[in-house]
Design an enzyme around this catalytic site. Structure first.
Site, PDB file in Angstrom:
ATOM      1  N   HIS A  26       0.830  -1.199   0.000  1.00  0.00           N
ATOM      2  CA  HIS A  26       0.000   0.000   0.000  1.00  0.00           C
ATOM      3  C   HIS A  26       0.869   1.255   0.000  1.00  0.00           C
ATOM      4  O   HIS A  26       1.454   1.621   1.015  1.00  0.00           O
ATOM      5  CB  HIS A  26      -0.954  -0.004   1.200  1.00  0.00           C
ATOM      6  CG  HIS A  26      -1.994  -1.071   1.117  1.00  0.00           C
ATOM      7  ND1 HIS A  26      -1.798  -2.331   1.632  1.00  0.00           N
ATOM      8  CD2 HIS A  26      -3.231  -1.072   0.574  1.00  0.00           C
ATOM      9  CE1 HIS A  26      -2.881  -3.059   1.402  1.00  0.00           C
ATOM     10  NE2 HIS A  26      -3.756  -2.319   0.763  1.00  0.00           N
ATOM     11  N   HIS A  33      -4.397  -6.312  -6.023  1.00  0.00           N
ATOM     12  CA  HIS A  33      -4.365  -7.457  -5.117  1.00  0.00           C
ATOM     13  C   HIS A  33      -5.778  -7.845  -4.710  1.00  0.00           C
ATOM     14  O   HIS A  33      -6.735  -7.080  -4.875  1.00  0.00           O
ATOM     15  CB  HIS A  33      -3.484  -7.172  -3.890  1.00  0.00           C
ATOM     16  CG  HIS A  33      -3.897  -5.962  -3.102  1.00  0.00           C
ATOM     17  ND1 HIS A  33      -3.563  -4.681  -3.478  1.00  0.00           N
ATOM     18  CD2 HIS A  33      -4.612  -5.844  -1.969  1.00  0.00           C
ATOM     19  CE1 HIS A  33      -4.056  -3.817  -2.611  1.00  0.00           C
ATOM     20  NE2 HIS A  33      -4.715  -4.497  -1.675  1.00  0.00           N
ATOM     21  N   CYS A  68     -14.145  -4.573   5.401  1.00  0.00           N
ATOM     22  CA  CYS A  68     -13.312  -4.889   4.242  1.00  0.00           C
ATOM     23  C   CYS A  68     -12.063  -5.599   4.737  1.00  0.00           C
ATOM     24  O   CYS A  68     -11.707  -5.500   5.913  1.00  0.00           O
ATOM     25  CB  CYS A  68     -12.905  -3.625   3.496  1.00  0.00           C
ATOM     26  SG  CYS A  68     -14.280  -2.636   2.898  1.00  0.00           S
ATOM     27  N   HIS A  70      -8.561  -8.534   3.483  1.00  0.00           N
ATOM     28  CA  HIS A  70      -7.816  -9.341   2.514  1.00  0.00           C
ATOM     29  C   HIS A  70      -7.830 -10.797   2.967  1.00  0.00           C
ATOM     30  O   HIS A  70      -7.624 -11.071   4.149  1.00  0.00           O
ATOM     31  CB  HIS A  70      -6.362  -8.877   2.432  1.00  0.00           C
ATOM     32  CG  HIS A  70      -6.217  -7.418   2.130  1.00  0.00           C
ATOM     33  ND1 HIS A  70      -6.191  -6.458   3.125  1.00  0.00           N
ATOM     34  CD2 HIS A  70      -6.092  -6.753   0.958  1.00  0.00           C
ATOM     35  CE1 HIS A  70      -6.053  -5.271   2.568  1.00  0.00           C
ATOM     36  NE2 HIS A  70      -5.990  -5.415   1.257  1.00  0.00           N
ATOM     37  N   GLU A  88     -13.010  -7.610  13.673  1.00  0.00           N
ATOM     38  CA  GLU A  88     -13.222  -6.165  13.671  1.00  0.00           C
ATOM     39  C   GLU A  88     -14.459  -5.740  14.450  1.00  0.00           C
ATOM     40  O   GLU A  88     -14.482  -4.658  15.048  1.00  0.00           O
ATOM     41  CB  GLU A  88     -13.334  -5.642  12.235  1.00  0.00           C
ATOM     42  CG  GLU A  88     -12.048  -5.766  11.446  1.00  0.00           C
ATOM     43  CD  GLU A  88     -12.089  -5.042  10.110  1.00  0.00           C
ATOM     44  OE1 GLU A  88     -12.991  -4.188   9.921  1.00  0.00           O
ATOM     45  OE2 GLU A  88     -11.223  -5.323   9.266  1.00  0.00           O
ATOM     46  N   TYR A 105     -11.559  -1.867  -8.135  1.00  0.00           N
ATOM     47  CA  TYR A 105     -11.473  -0.413  -8.139  1.00  0.00           C
ATOM     48  C   TYR A 105     -10.032   0.022  -7.890  1.00  0.00           C
ATOM     49  O   TYR A 105      -9.204  -0.742  -7.389  1.00  0.00           O
ATOM     50  CB  TYR A 105     -12.392   0.194  -7.063  1.00  0.00           C
ATOM     51  CG  TYR A 105     -11.862   0.022  -5.665  1.00  0.00           C
ATOM     52  CD1 TYR A 105     -11.156   1.042  -5.025  1.00  0.00           C
ATOM     53  CD2 TYR A 105     -12.020  -1.189  -4.982  1.00  0.00           C
ATOM     54  CE1 TYR A 105     -10.629   0.863  -3.757  1.00  0.00           C
ATOM     55  CE2 TYR A 105     -11.505  -1.370  -3.716  1.00  0.00           C
ATOM     56  CZ  TYR A 105     -10.810  -0.337  -3.117  1.00  0.00           C
ATOM     57  OH  TYR A 105     -10.276  -0.515  -1.859  1.00  0.00           O
ATOM     58  N   GLU A 115      -5.135   2.740  -3.297  1.00  0.00           N
ATOM     59  CA  GLU A 115      -5.746   1.441  -3.007  1.00  0.00           C
ATOM     60  C   GLU A 115      -6.159   0.861  -4.349  1.00  0.00           C
ATOM     61  O   GLU A 115      -6.778   1.558  -5.170  1.00  0.00           O
ATOM     62  CB  GLU A 115      -6.943   1.615  -2.075  1.00  0.00           C
ATOM     63  CG  GLU A 115      -7.508   0.328  -1.539  1.00  0.00           C
ATOM     64  CD  GLU A 115      -6.540  -0.454  -0.656  1.00  0.00           C
ATOM     65  OE1 GLU A 115      -5.639  -1.111  -1.226  1.00  0.00           O
ATOM     66  OE2 GLU A 115      -6.677  -0.424   0.566  1.00  0.00           O
ATOM     67  N   GLU A 117      -7.667  -2.755  -5.749  1.00  0.00           N
ATOM     68  CA  GLU A 117      -8.113  -4.077  -5.316  1.00  0.00           C
ATOM     69  C   GLU A 117      -9.088  -4.729  -6.288  1.00  0.00           C
ATOM     70  O   GLU A 117      -9.953  -4.065  -6.860  1.00  0.00           O
ATOM     71  CB  GLU A 117      -8.782  -3.974  -3.937  1.00  0.00           C
ATOM     72  CG  GLU A 117      -7.834  -3.541  -2.851  1.00  0.00           C
ATOM     73  CD  GLU A 117      -8.474  -3.485  -1.481  1.00  0.00           C
ATOM     74  OE1 GLU A 117      -7.744  -3.618  -0.486  1.00  0.00           O
ATOM     75  OE2 GLU A 117      -9.708  -3.301  -1.392  1.00  0.00           O
ATOM     76  N   TRP A 162     -14.565   3.095  -2.537  1.00  0.00           N
ATOM     77  CA  TRP A 162     -15.007   1.782  -3.014  1.00  0.00           C
ATOM     78  C   TRP A 162     -16.493   1.579  -2.720  1.00  0.00           C
ATOM     79  O   TRP A 162     -17.213   1.050  -3.553  1.00  0.00           O
ATOM     80  CB  TRP A 162     -14.163   0.660  -2.408  1.00  0.00           C
ATOM     81  CG  TRP A 162     -14.121   0.627  -0.906  1.00  0.00           C
ATOM     82  CD1 TRP A 162     -14.969  -0.034  -0.076  1.00  0.00           C
ATOM     83  CD2 TRP A 162     -13.168   1.291  -0.067  1.00  0.00           C
ATOM     84  NE1 TRP A 162     -14.613   0.175   1.236  1.00  0.00           N
ATOM     85  CE2 TRP A 162     -13.507   0.985   1.270  1.00  0.00           C
ATOM     86  CE3 TRP A 162     -12.060   2.101  -0.316  1.00  0.00           C
ATOM     87  CZ2 TRP A 162     -12.778   1.469   2.359  1.00  0.00           C
ATOM     88  CZ3 TRP A 162     -11.344   2.584   0.766  1.00  0.00           C
ATOM     89  CH2 TRP A 162     -11.699   2.267   2.084  1.00  0.00           C
TER      90      TRP A 162
END
Length: 197
Positions: A26, A33, A68, A70, A88, A105, A115, A117, A162
């Site tokens: 990042h 990714h 959000c 990964h 979270e 995006y 960003e 992704e 996003w």
């Protein structure tokens, strides 16, 4: 001993190009990714919004969709969604339904951090958030879906880039988020088609 979190790098067609440490990708030249976005709804169809922690590298303090993140290399995306919701927000979700399998995006912050992704989107139905993690989330708010979408589409709500791009695509799935059609895992990008035996 701290475990270094890795992300899955992908090409434009969604094929895996290997992995890289999350903290290394990042920046101003963020490679594409694999990630995910999720929208949590209660039984009344309200959506759970979260405000990103003020110390996060990308879009700190910004309101966004529920969660959000990964996937870890080799982790199915729906498992990653459930894992991150627990971490979270303290949510014990049972399943995550794929609704936008190929969303992607690229967004640039004012300071030049990018960003970028390939970010399939999931719907989750769950009860109230129990214990938001202050390392990830500064605040939460439940909002009726029609009010939220109207605010985003009319430019009245400040929201992550996003999420702003996802909302029109989700609205196109139908007015009731609890009745949206689900997509097959076969519709996911190749790098995200992880099968556990």
């Amino acid at each position: 001993m701290t475990t270094v979190e890795h992300v899955v790098l992908v090409d434009g067609a969604g094929n895996s190009l290997g992995t890289a440490p999350k903290l290394s990708v990042h920046g101003r030249e963020t490679p594409l990714h694999l990630a995910f976005s999720s929208y949590v709804f209660d039984r009344a169809g309200r959506v759970l919004l979260t405000r990103r922690a003020a110390h996060k590298l990308t879009w700190p303090g910004v309101w966004t969709n529920s969660c959000c993140g990964h996937p870890m290399p080799g982790e199915p995306l729906d498992h990653a969604v459930i894992r991150r919701l627990s971490f979270e927000l303290g949510l014990g979700a049972q399943r995550a339904d794929l609704v936008l399998p190929r969303f992607s995006y690229r967004a640039v912050m004012g300071n030049g951090i990018v960003e970028h992704e390939l970010c399939p989107v999931y719907r989750v139905t769950a009860d109230l958030a129990k214990a938001p993690n202050p390392d990830e989330v500064d605040d939460t708010h439940w909002m009726p879906w029609p009010d939220f979408t109207a605010g985003v589409l009319n430019g009245l709500l400040a929201i992550s880039p996003w999420c702003r791009e996802q909302v029109p695509l989700l609205v196109a799935l139908g007015p009731d988020p609890l009745r949206w059609p689900t997509a097959s895992d076969d519709d996911l990008p190749p790098a995200a088609r992880v099968r556990l035996d």
